[in-house]
Design an enzyme around this catalytic site. Structure first.
Site, PDB file in Angstrom:
ATOM      1  N   HIS A   3      26.558  44.898  36.313  1.00 18.51           N
ATOM      2  CA  HIS A   3      27.576  44.119  35.607  1.00 18.51           C
ATOM      3  C   HIS A   3      26.982  42.774  35.206  1.00 18.51           C
ATOM      4  O   HIS A   3      26.466  42.037  36.050  1.00 18.51           O
ATOM      5  CB  HIS A   3      28.787  43.913  36.510  1.00 18.51           C
ATOM      6  CG  HIS A   3      29.956  43.277  35.819  1.00 18.51           C
ATOM      7  ND1 HIS A   3      30.812  43.990  35.010  1.00 18.51           N
ATOM      8  CD2 HIS A   3      30.398  41.992  35.813  1.00 18.51           C
ATOM      9  CE1 HIS A   3      31.751  43.180  34.547  1.00 18.51           C
ATOM     10  NE2 HIS A   3      31.509  41.953  35.009  1.00 18.51           N
ATOM     11  N   ASP A  40      37.400  42.998  39.038  1.00 21.78           N
ATOM     12  CA  ASP A  40      36.336  41.999  39.181  1.00 21.78           C
ATOM     13  C   ASP A  40      36.940  40.714  39.738  1.00 21.78           C
ATOM     14  O   ASP A  40      37.816  40.117  39.122  1.00 21.78           O
ATOM     15  CB  ASP A  40      35.706  41.730  37.818  1.00 21.78           C
ATOM     16  CG  ASP A  40      34.540  40.751  37.892  1.00 21.78           C
ATOM     17  OD1 ASP A  40      34.197  40.306  38.998  1.00 21.78           O
ATOM     18  OD2 ASP A  40      33.976  40.446  36.821  1.00 21.78           O
ATOM     19  N   GLY A  41      36.444  40.325  40.933  1.00 23.17           N
ATOM     20  CA  GLY A  41      36.855  39.056  41.503  1.00 23.17           C
ATOM     21  C   GLY A  41      37.283  39.161  42.947  1.00 23.17           C
ATOM     22  O   GLY A  41      38.348  39.700  43.237  1.00 23.17           O
ATOM     23  N   MET A  76      32.705  36.964  28.204  1.00 21.39           N
ATOM     24  CA  MET A  76      33.734  35.941  28.403  1.00 21.39           C
ATOM     25  C   MET A  76      33.447  34.823  27.415  1.00 21.39           C
ATOM     26  O   MET A  76      32.865  33.789  27.750  1.00 21.39           O
ATOM     27  CB  MET A  76      33.695  35.442  29.850  1.00 21.39           C
ATOM     28  CG  MET A  76      34.287  36.443  30.828  1.00 21.39           C
ATOM     29  SD  MET A  76      34.182  35.883  32.541  1.00 21.39           S
ATOM     30  CE  MET A  76      32.621  36.659  33.016  1.00 21.39           C
ATOM     31  N   ASP A 133      27.754  39.219  33.414  1.00 23.63           N
ATOM     32  CA  ASP A 133      28.772  38.274  32.966  1.00 23.63           C
ATOM     33  C   ASP A 133      28.164  37.289  31.975  1.00 23.63           C
ATOM     34  O   ASP A 133      27.267  36.515  32.320  1.00 23.63           O
ATOM     35  CB  ASP A 133      29.345  37.511  34.158  1.00 23.63           C
ATOM     36  CG  ASP A 133      30.206  38.395  35.041  1.00 23.63           C
ATOM     37  OD1 ASP A 133      31.167  38.981  34.515  1.00 23.63           O
ATOM     38  OD2 ASP A 133      29.924  38.496  36.243  1.00 23.63           O
ATOM     39  N   GLY A 174      29.983  40.577  43.354  1.00 22.62           N
ATOM     40  CA  GLY A 174      28.784  39.763  43.234  1.00 22.62           C
ATOM     41  C   GLY A 174      28.453  39.018  44.502  1.00 22.62           C
ATOM     42  O   GLY A 174      27.488  39.322  45.196  1.00 22.62           O
ATOM     43  N   SER A 175      29.277  38.049  44.836  1.00 30.32           N
ATOM     44  CA  SER A 175      28.994  37.176  45.979  1.00 30.32           C
ATOM     45  C   SER A 175      28.844  37.950  47.274  1.00 30.32           C
ATOM     46  O   SER A 175      27.934  37.691  48.065  1.00 30.32           O
ATOM     47  CB  SER A 175      30.110  36.132  46.122  1.00 30.32           C
ATOM     48  OG  SER A 175      30.184  35.317  44.982  1.00 30.32           O
ATOM     49  N   GLY A 191      35.345  32.701  35.325  1.00 29.80           N
ATOM     50  CA  GLY A 191      34.559  31.508  35.103  1.00 29.80           C
ATOM     51  C   GLY A 191      33.551  31.215  36.186  1.00 29.80           C
ATOM     52  O   GLY A 191      32.487  30.678  35.913  1.00 29.80           O
ATOM     53  N   PHE A 192      33.877  31.594  37.432  1.00 24.38           N
ATOM     54  CA  PHE A 192      32.980  31.302  38.540  1.00 24.38           C
ATOM     55  C   PHE A 192      33.007  32.430  39.554  1.00 24.38           C
ATOM     56  O   PHE A 192      34.051  33.053  39.784  1.00 24.38           O
ATOM     57  CB  PHE A 192      33.375  29.995  39.243  1.00 24.38           C
ATOM     58  CG  PHE A 192      33.211  28.771  38.397  1.00 24.38           C
ATOM     59  CD1 PHE A 192      31.977  28.133  38.296  1.00 24.38           C
ATOM     60  CD2 PHE A 192      34.271  28.277  37.667  1.00 24.38           C
ATOM     61  CE1 PHE A 192      31.824  27.009  37.497  1.00 24.38           C
ATOM     62  CE2 PHE A 192      34.125  27.155  36.865  1.00 24.38           C
ATOM     63  CZ  PHE A 192      32.892  26.523  36.780  1.00 24.38           C
ATOM     64  N   HIS A 231      29.990  42.022  30.091  1.00 27.53           N
ATOM     65  CA  HIS A 231      31.332  41.435  30.052  1.00 27.53           C
ATOM     66  C   HIS A 231      31.255  40.115  29.284  1.00 27.53           C
ATOM     67  O   HIS A 231      30.718  39.133  29.779  1.00 27.53           O
ATOM     68  CB  HIS A 231      31.811  41.227  31.496  1.00 27.53           C
ATOM     69  CG  HIS A 231      33.141  40.565  31.621  1.00 27.53           C
ATOM     70  ND1 HIS A 231      33.596  40.059  32.823  1.00 27.53           N
ATOM     71  CD2 HIS A 231      34.124  40.324  30.723  1.00 27.53           C
ATOM     72  CE1 HIS A 231      34.795  39.535  32.649  1.00 27.53           C
ATOM     73  NE2 HIS A 231      35.130  39.669  31.390  1.00 27.53           N
ATOM     74  N   SER A 273      27.549  42.446  40.248  1.00 25.84           N
ATOM     75  CA  SER A 273      27.451  41.422  39.216  1.00 25.84           C
ATOM     76  C   SER A 273      26.258  40.529  39.483  1.00 25.84           C
ATOM     77  O   SER A 273      26.142  39.937  40.556  1.00 25.84           O
ATOM     78  CB  SER A 273      28.728  40.572  39.198  1.00 25.84           C
ATOM     79  OG  SER A 273      28.536  39.424  38.401  1.00 25.84           O
ATOM     80  N   MET A 284      29.021  34.109  29.790  1.00 22.56           N
ATOM     81  CA  MET A 284      30.005  33.035  29.671  1.00 22.56           C
ATOM     82  C   MET A 284      29.508  32.001  28.676  1.00 22.56           C
ATOM     83  O   MET A 284      28.331  31.629  28.699  1.00 22.56           O
ATOM     84  CB  MET A 284      30.238  32.382  31.029  1.00 22.56           C
ATOM     85  CG  MET A 284      30.676  33.351  32.114  1.00 22.56           C
ATOM     86  SD  MET A 284      30.981  32.495  33.671  1.00 22.56           S
ATOM     87  CE  MET A 284      31.283  33.904  34.755  1.00 22.56           C
ATOM     88  N   MET A 311      40.925  41.447  35.735  1.00 24.85           N
ATOM     89  CA  MET A 311      40.385  40.336  36.504  1.00 24.85           C
ATOM     90  C   MET A 311      41.284  40.074  37.710  1.00 24.85           C
ATOM     91  O   MET A 311      42.495  39.936  37.565  1.00 24.85           O
ATOM     92  CB  MET A 311      40.289  39.078  35.633  1.00 24.85           C
ATOM     93  CG  MET A 311      39.310  39.180  34.473  1.00 24.85           C
ATOM     94  SD  MET A 311      37.597  39.480  35.014  1.00 24.85           S
ATOM     95  CE  MET A 311      37.281  38.048  36.048  1.00 24.85           C
TER      96      MET A 311
END
Length: 216
Positions: free
Chosen positions: A32, A174-175, A67, A34, A196-197, A141-142, A65, A7, A36, A136
């Protein structure tokens, strides 16, 4: 087939094209993205113009994606910008089947995302219109949130549901996915891994992706 989908939410946006090229070289299977809107989720990210601007940096599929509260209004814009698949949230659509059918008619893959507390029952009458379901594993959101372990049983339930009707379905998660929990997620039934992170914060994205694959 297991696919890794980094992501770009966690990328360095001041050098986004270079980050995309780096993911391409690092063995990613798709990108990916995101999107938002600051309404459906408490964050604001990018729009079609940014997606279009980074399309030239890779031939990898763009997994977009959405959102956002009004995804139907932006389908054409994101498809024109280079989206290969579009994911919409079941929670915001009164006519989910119609939206998914529209996405497919426009020639891209259709997917629906479910938040952690959203029941799998919303999928009962739209599975034929789906190429992928995004579960999810954090509240959206973050980036940087911790994986919710209760989602493992939800992943398994969805895979069992798809298998029971003979549906070839990509299950994306995802997450909070990292090298330590990715094996459990795959064993539960997911086959498309968004991260992502853990990829971007490492300083060695190729090594993280390699480690993820070695834990599959």
């Amino acid at each position: 087939m297991i696919k890794i989908a980094p992501s770009i939410l966690s990328a360095d946006f001041s050098r986004l094209g270079e980050e995309i090229e780096m993911l391409d070289r690092s063995g990613a299977d798709m990108i990916h993205i995101d999107v938002m809107d600051g309404h459906y989720v408490p964050n604001l990210t990018i729009g079609p113009l940014v997606v279009k601007s980074i399309r030239k940096y890779t031939d990898l599929p763009f997994d977009v994606h959405l959102m956002m509260d009004n995804p139907m209004e932006y389908l054409d814009d994101f498809i024109a910008a280079g989206a290969d698949s579009i994911t919409v949230h079941a929670e915001v659509l009164h006519h989910l089947q119609g939206c998914l059918a529209t996405i497919r008619k426009k020639g891209v893959r259709a997917a629906v995302a479910l938040n952690p507390s959203t029941s799998l029952s919303v999928l009962d009458y739209v599975l034929d219109d789906l190429d992928m379901v995004l579960l999810m594993t954090v509240n959206p959101g973050f980036g940087g949130q911790a994986f919710i372990p209760q989602m493992l049983s939800k992943i398994k339930s969805l895979r069992d549901k798809a298998n029971s009707i003979g549906k070839q379905l990509d299950i994306q998660v995802d997450g909070g996915i990292n090298s330590e929990n990715v094996k459990a997620v795959i064993e539960a039934g997911a086959n498309v891994i968004v991260s992502g992170s853990s990829i971007f914060s490492s300083g060695e994205p190729a090594l993280v992706i390699k480690n993820m694959r070695s834990n599959l």
